[in-house]
Design a protein around this motif. Sequence first.
Motif, PDB file in Angstrom:
ATOM      1  N   MET B   1       0.827  -1.206   0.000  1.00 31.89           N
ATOM      2  CA  MET B   1       0.000   0.000   0.000  1.00 31.89           C
ATOM      3  C   MET B   1       0.860   1.254   0.000  1.00 31.89           C
ATOM      4  O   MET B   1       0.596   2.215  -0.705  1.00 31.89           O
ATOM      5  CB  MET B   1      -0.887  -0.026   1.255  1.00 31.89           C
ATOM      6  CG  MET B   1      -1.874   1.139   1.355  1.00 31.89           C
ATOM      7  SD  MET B   1      -3.340   0.906   0.326  1.00 31.89           S
ATOM      8  CE  MET B   1      -4.157   2.459   0.568  1.00 31.89           C
ATOM      9  N   GLN B   2       1.907   1.248   0.786  1.00 32.90           N
ATOM     10  CA  GLN B   2       2.701   2.457   0.957  1.00 32.90           C
ATOM     11  C   GLN B   2       3.777   2.639  -0.102  1.00 32.90           C
ATOM     12  O   GLN B   2       4.674   3.430   0.088  1.00 32.90           O
ATOM     13  CB  GLN B   2       3.363   2.446   2.347  1.00 32.90           C
ATOM     14  CG  GLN B   2       2.381   2.639   3.483  1.00 32.90           C
ATOM     15  CD  GLN B   2       2.760   3.789   4.381  1.00 32.90           C
ATOM     16  OE1 GLN B   2       3.859   4.292   4.299  1.00 32.90           O
ATOM     17  NE2 GLN B   2       1.843   4.203   5.236  1.00 32.90           N
ATOM     18  N   ASP B   3       3.672   1.947  -1.220  1.00 31.21           N
ATOM     19  CA  ASP B   3       4.772   2.126  -2.168  1.00 31.21           C
ATOM     20  C   ASP B   3       4.420   2.962  -3.392  1.00 31.21           C
ATOM     21  O   ASP B   3       5.289   3.508  -4.032  1.00 31.21           O
ATOM     22  CB  ASP B   3       5.354   0.776  -2.606  1.00 31.21           C
ATOM     23  CG  ASP B   3       4.258  -0.241  -2.793  1.00 31.21           C
ATOM     24  OD1 ASP B   3       3.107   0.193  -2.987  1.00 31.21           O
ATOM     25  OD2 ASP B   3       4.554  -1.443  -2.724  1.00 31.21           O
ATOM     26  N   LYS B   4       3.117   3.079  -3.714  1.00 29.96           N
ATOM     27  CA  LYS B   4       2.757   3.844  -4.917  1.00 29.96           C
ATOM     28  C   LYS B   4       2.938   5.350  -4.666  1.00 29.96           C
ATOM     29  O   LYS B   4       2.404   5.889  -3.698  1.00 29.96           O
ATOM     30  CB  LYS B   4       1.302   3.548  -5.286  1.00 29.96           C
ATOM     31  CG  LYS B   4       0.899   4.122  -6.618  1.00 29.96           C
ATOM     32  CD  LYS B   4      -0.598   3.906  -6.866  1.00 29.96           C
ATOM     33  CE  LYS B   4      -1.084   4.825  -7.959  1.00 29.96           C
ATOM     34  NZ  LYS B   4      -2.515   5.057  -7.839  1.00 29.96           N
ATOM     35  N   THR B   5       3.703   6.009  -5.532  1.00 30.59           N
ATOM     36  CA  THR B   5       3.941   7.439  -5.357  1.00 30.59           C
ATOM     37  C   THR B   5       2.763   8.231  -5.949  1.00 30.59           C
ATOM     38  O   THR B   5       2.393   8.034  -7.104  1.00 30.59           O
ATOM     39  CB  THR B   5       5.232   7.870  -6.065  1.00 30.59           C
ATOM     40  OG1 THR B   5       6.305   7.139  -5.470  1.00 30.59           O
ATOM     41  CG2 THR B   5       5.470   9.363  -5.907  1.00 30.59           C
ATOM     42  N   ILE B   6       2.184   9.093  -5.129  1.00 30.11           N
ATOM     43  CA  ILE B   6       1.076   9.927  -5.624  1.00 30.11           C
ATOM     44  C   ILE B   6       1.620  11.257  -6.133  1.00 30.11           C
ATOM     45  O   ILE B   6       1.331  11.677  -7.243  1.00 30.11           O
ATOM     46  CB  ILE B   6       0.046  10.200  -4.498  1.00 30.11           C
ATOM     47  CG1 ILE B   6      -0.454   8.896  -3.895  1.00 30.11           C
ATOM     48  CG2 ILE B   6      -1.111  11.053  -5.022  1.00 30.11           C
ATOM     49  CD1 ILE B   6      -1.476   8.154  -4.710  1.00 30.11           C
ATOM     50  N   GLY B  32      -1.577   6.593   0.776  1.00 31.35           N
ATOM     51  CA  GLY B  32      -1.938   6.272   2.156  1.00 31.35           C
ATOM     52  C   GLY B  32      -1.158   7.036   3.204  1.00 31.35           C
ATOM     53  O   GLY B  32      -1.479   6.977   4.386  1.00 31.35           O
ATOM     54  N   GLN B  33      -0.159   7.780   2.752  1.00 34.35           N
ATOM     55  CA  GLN B  33       0.657   8.527   3.707  1.00 34.35           C
ATOM     56  C   GLN B  33      -0.060   9.776   4.203  1.00 34.35           C
ATOM     57  O   GLN B  33      -0.806  10.407   3.453  1.00 34.35           O
ATOM     58  CB  GLN B  33       1.940   8.976   3.004  1.00 34.35           C
ATOM     59  CG  GLN B  33       3.184   8.329   3.551  1.00 34.35           C
ATOM     60  CD  GLN B  33       4.436   8.936   2.931  1.00 34.35           C
ATOM     61  OE1 GLN B  33       4.401   9.585   1.891  1.00 34.35           O
ATOM     62  NE2 GLN B  33       5.549   8.668   3.592  1.00 34.35           N
ATOM     63  N   VAL B  34       0.180  10.154   5.467  1.00 33.66           N
ATOM     64  CA  VAL B  34      -0.265  11.452   5.961  1.00 33.66           C
ATOM     65  C   VAL B  34       0.976  12.276   6.264  1.00 33.66           C
ATOM     66  O   VAL B  34       1.795  11.888   7.104  1.00 33.66           O
ATOM     67  CB  VAL B  34      -1.133  11.305   7.227  1.00 33.66           C
ATOM     68  CG1 VAL B  34      -1.495  12.688   7.776  1.00 33.66           C
ATOM     69  CG2 VAL B  34      -2.384  10.501   6.930  1.00 33.66           C
ATOM     70  N   GLU B 191      -8.863   5.702   7.513  1.00 38.12           N
ATOM     71  CA  GLU B 191      -9.426   4.938   6.398  1.00 38.12           C
ATOM     72  C   GLU B 191      -8.451   4.812   5.238  1.00 38.12           C
ATOM     73  O   GLU B 191      -8.782   4.230   4.206  1.00 38.12           O
ATOM     74  CB  GLU B 191     -10.712   5.620   5.894  1.00 38.12           C
ATOM     75  CG  GLU B 191     -11.872   5.456   6.867  1.00 38.12           C
ATOM     76  CD  GLU B 191     -12.969   6.479   6.609  1.00 38.12           C
ATOM     77  OE1 GLU B 191     -13.044   7.006   5.487  1.00 38.12           O
ATOM     78  OE2 GLU B 191     -13.740   6.755   7.556  1.00 38.12           O
ATOM     79  N   GLY B 192      -7.266   5.412   5.400  1.00 38.14           N
ATOM     80  CA  GLY B 192      -6.231   5.205   4.380  1.00 38.14           C
ATOM     81  C   GLY B 192      -6.110   6.307   3.365  1.00 38.14           C
ATOM     82  O   GLY B 192      -5.431   6.158   2.348  1.00 38.14           O
ATOM     83  N   MET B 193      -6.777   7.454   3.592  1.00 38.15           N
ATOM     84  CA  MET B 193      -6.671   8.571   2.652  1.00 38.15           C
ATOM     85  C   MET B 193      -5.254   9.145   2.662  1.00 38.15           C
ATOM     86  O   MET B 193      -4.649   9.294   3.724  1.00 38.15           O
ATOM     87  CB  MET B 193      -7.685   9.665   3.035  1.00 38.15           C
ATOM     88  CG  MET B 193      -7.616  10.934   2.219  1.00 38.15           C
ATOM     89  SD  MET B 193      -7.873  10.697   0.440  1.00 38.15           S
ATOM     90  CE  MET B 193      -9.638  10.464   0.369  1.00 38.15           C
ATOM     91  N   THR B 194      -4.746   9.454   1.487  1.00 37.48           N
ATOM     92  CA  THR B 194      -3.467  10.143   1.377  1.00 37.48           C
ATOM     93  C   THR B 194      -3.703  11.612   1.681  1.00 37.48           C
ATOM     94  O   THR B 194      -4.620  12.207   1.111  1.00 37.48           O
ATOM     95  CB  THR B 194      -2.905  10.000  -0.046  1.00 37.48           C
ATOM     96  OG1 THR B 194      -3.013   8.645  -0.446  1.00 37.48           O
ATOM     97  CG2 THR B 194      -1.476  10.478  -0.123  1.00 37.48           C
ATOM     98  N   GLU B 207       0.143  12.653  16.451  1.00 37.21           N
ATOM     99  CA  GLU B 207      -0.667  11.450  16.560  1.00 37.21           C
ATOM    100  C   GLU B 207      -0.967  10.805  15.219  1.00 37.21           C
ATOM    101  O   GLU B 207      -0.989   9.593  15.091  1.00 37.21           O
ATOM    102  CB  GLU B 207      -1.992  11.827  17.236  1.00 37.21           C
ATOM    103  CG  GLU B 207      -2.567  10.712  18.068  1.00 37.21           C
ATOM    104  CD  GLU B 207      -3.638  11.260  18.989  1.00 37.21           C
ATOM    105  OE1 GLU B 207      -4.782  10.793  18.898  1.00 37.21           O
ATOM    106  OE2 GLU B 207      -3.331  12.193  19.773  1.00 37.21           O
ATOM    107  N   VAL B 208      -1.207  11.646  14.201  1.00 33.01           N
ATOM    108  CA  VAL B 208      -1.740  11.119  12.941  1.00 33.01           C
ATOM    109  C   VAL B 208      -0.691  11.009  11.835  1.00 33.01           C
ATOM    110  O   VAL B 208      -0.759  10.114  11.000  1.00 33.01           O
ATOM    111  CB  VAL B 208      -2.927  11.993  12.458  1.00 33.01           C
ATOM    112  CG1 VAL B 208      -3.541  11.421  11.197  1.00 33.01           C
ATOM    113  CG2 VAL B 208      -3.977  12.090  13.552  1.00 33.01           C
ATOM    114  N   ALA B 209       0.275  11.924  11.825  1.00 34.26           N
ATOM    115  CA  ALA B 209       1.186  11.983  10.682  1.00 34.26           C
ATOM    116  C   ALA B 209       2.081  10.750  10.595  1.00 34.26           C
ATOM    117  O   ALA B 209       2.454  10.159  11.606  1.00 34.26           O
ATOM    118  CB  ALA B 209       2.044  13.239  10.767  1.00 34.26           C
TER     119      ALA B 209
END
Lengths: 491, 248
Positions: B1-6, B32-34, B191-194, B207-209
């Motif tokens: 999940m965390q590998d696709k670059t947006i 999926g990153q914050v 929920e996985g939003m970037t 807490e979230v980042a």
Amino acid sequence: MRVKGLFNKIAQSVLIAAVTLLFLGGLATTGHAADDSLKTVEDKGTLVVATSPDYPPYEFQATVHGKSKVIGMDMDVMKKVAKDLGVKLEIKSMNFDSLLVAIQTGKADVAVGGINPTAERRQSVDFSDIYYLGGQSFLINKTDAGKYKNRSDLKGLKIGAQTGTLQYNLAKQKIPGAQVKGMDKSTDLVLALKTHKIDALGIETPSAEAYVKNDKSLAMINSGYKLDKNEVGAAIAAKKGSDALINAMNKSVATINKDNLTDQYLADAGKYMKVNTQNTTMWHYSNYFVTGVEYTLLISAVSVVIGVLLGTLLALMRFSKNKLLHGLAVAYIEFVRGTPLMVQVMFVYFGIGIIVNIPALLSGIIAVSLNSGAYVAEIIRSGIDSVAKGQTEAASSLGLSKGDTMRFVILPQAIRNIWPALGNEFISLIKESSIVSIIGVTDLIYQTNIVRADTYRGVMPIFITMLIYFVITFLLTRVLNHYEGKMKHAR
Amino acid sequence: MQDKTIIQVEHLEKKYGDTEVLKEIDGTVKSGQVICVIGPSGAGKSTFLRCLNLLERPTSGQVLFEGTDLVSLKESAVMNLRERMGMVFQNFNLFPNMTVLENLKLAPVRVKHLSDGEAVKKAQELLDRVGLGEKADAYPASLSGGQQQRVAIARALAMDPEVMLFDEPTSALDPEMVGEVLQVMQELANEGMTMVVVTHEMGFAKEVADEVWFMADGYIQERNEPNAFFADPQTQRAQDFISKIIGA
């Protein structure tokens, strides 16, 4: 006799200059072609005469067999001329100032209206022989009849006359110490006399007689001026270089002069004037006002709609990145705002009229719409500027196109912000549309002047018209406020 | 999940006249990153965020969105990609002439060509999700700041964005309303939003980042996993910044 006022003179000069340019630009072919003036009239079978029917007994409106018609001595003269030519007579009503322009630009074949064939006018139009010689008189209040018996009694007094007319000049030159007051309309001058703003009014004898007959508070004295008949006579005006038409008309004029037909014409006019003044209550003339209101509302309503559409388009053009569109919009707005509506109305009717013949009503609507568009454009621009930048950014971040952003986000908010200013524009448009009366559109102001001329009542028609305008704008304001309230609600 | 670059930013620079606001910025946002962007006022944080969806056009450099360089595209082409990056503004920027529901419907109907029924259904779901299901027919002016910002989040979500950009979303709010907005954002993150969030809420960042980017003077001075960043800032600027916040 009647000559145009100073401001109108300037406006007209501008117009004629513009018309001349149009000629040079597009229609250089006309030149000095063969004189087909008579043949043209005969071919189409009608003689179109321009006149300003607010000048009894020369020409005025009266109800004949239930229909409002232009009648008077001049009209009888023209009927005879048309009959002798074997053509039908068509009458076009317009403001006096517009008569000569109308024949120069081909809106009419000839013009009548107690027009003096002065040397100045002969430079721009041709004249028939003189068909009527009016003398010069003074109108005074009957209460002063004992004091003022002849011209020498008027020394040092306030004398009224139509601006720029013969009477005006004569009063200046021949009455020592007189303060001469000029106004545009004889109805206004009579009013000034009756309210003692002036002591005497220099006016033509037939008009003076008509006033005295119809207004018991007035009296007249003879002027005793010795004058050249070329300056005081009335003649028919036609376009320069229409000798054939003039010569044909002169035959009729010769008969009129030989048989003294004008005496009969004046007597007939007098009868109709009596009919007109039998009942001078405003209610009796209500159909005149109704017609006026109909035209005023029609012109205003159509012009508001076109003005808003055009104004929106121009405002968007101003915001366009395309330099040409932007420049066009700016130039249009600057030019239209920088020129008087009156000149624009005359330009559309007479100027554009050279190329395409546009009827007076349509000309009026076009001019008022084009004018309003420029003002609305600036109002809408200020409205668009007033919407916060964040709104555009938010719309853009959602992927909305520029068009959609304008349509759904910016314009609705802009319109709410500019609603009061837009309302002002609508109200002033209703009032300013009255300028179309100069080209003979029978709007409220035009009709008011007709009623004033017909009834010899100077104030009452103005008062009624004032009330009508107020009621219209008052109702419009209520409607606008209603919608403003609705939009406020939606915040 | 965390590998696709947006989003990938390379050598990003922004100048206003002679003033350099952003200097040589690089960075990658993965699916999926914050990312929380923090730093002192005037650091260029908001400008940086607005360069990501080209509300501000960079002076030079590249902004790659799913591999496409936005900077090289014409405005019309950028528009098509921008809808896939939701943005939430400090001042909400709801459309005051429309109801809440209309605010949510407008872009899906006009841009994505959803039918009215579909758009309404989706809008209602999103409003329920941010806890404002009852307010569909209200006008923005009748809502509190916190409610308006939640509507703004729902409006951005209605376009099914790949990434959400938050520009100081709680800075214009009364203190008691900050919590409700942060909660919605936290749920979104869960929920996985970037997400890329410019914020002054250090608690939220902690807490979230997934990553904290510390900006000052037009540079990203430091980037790190939040616990490490707050516990042990490496640069002098970051140390000063954090000591000031804790001091206050």
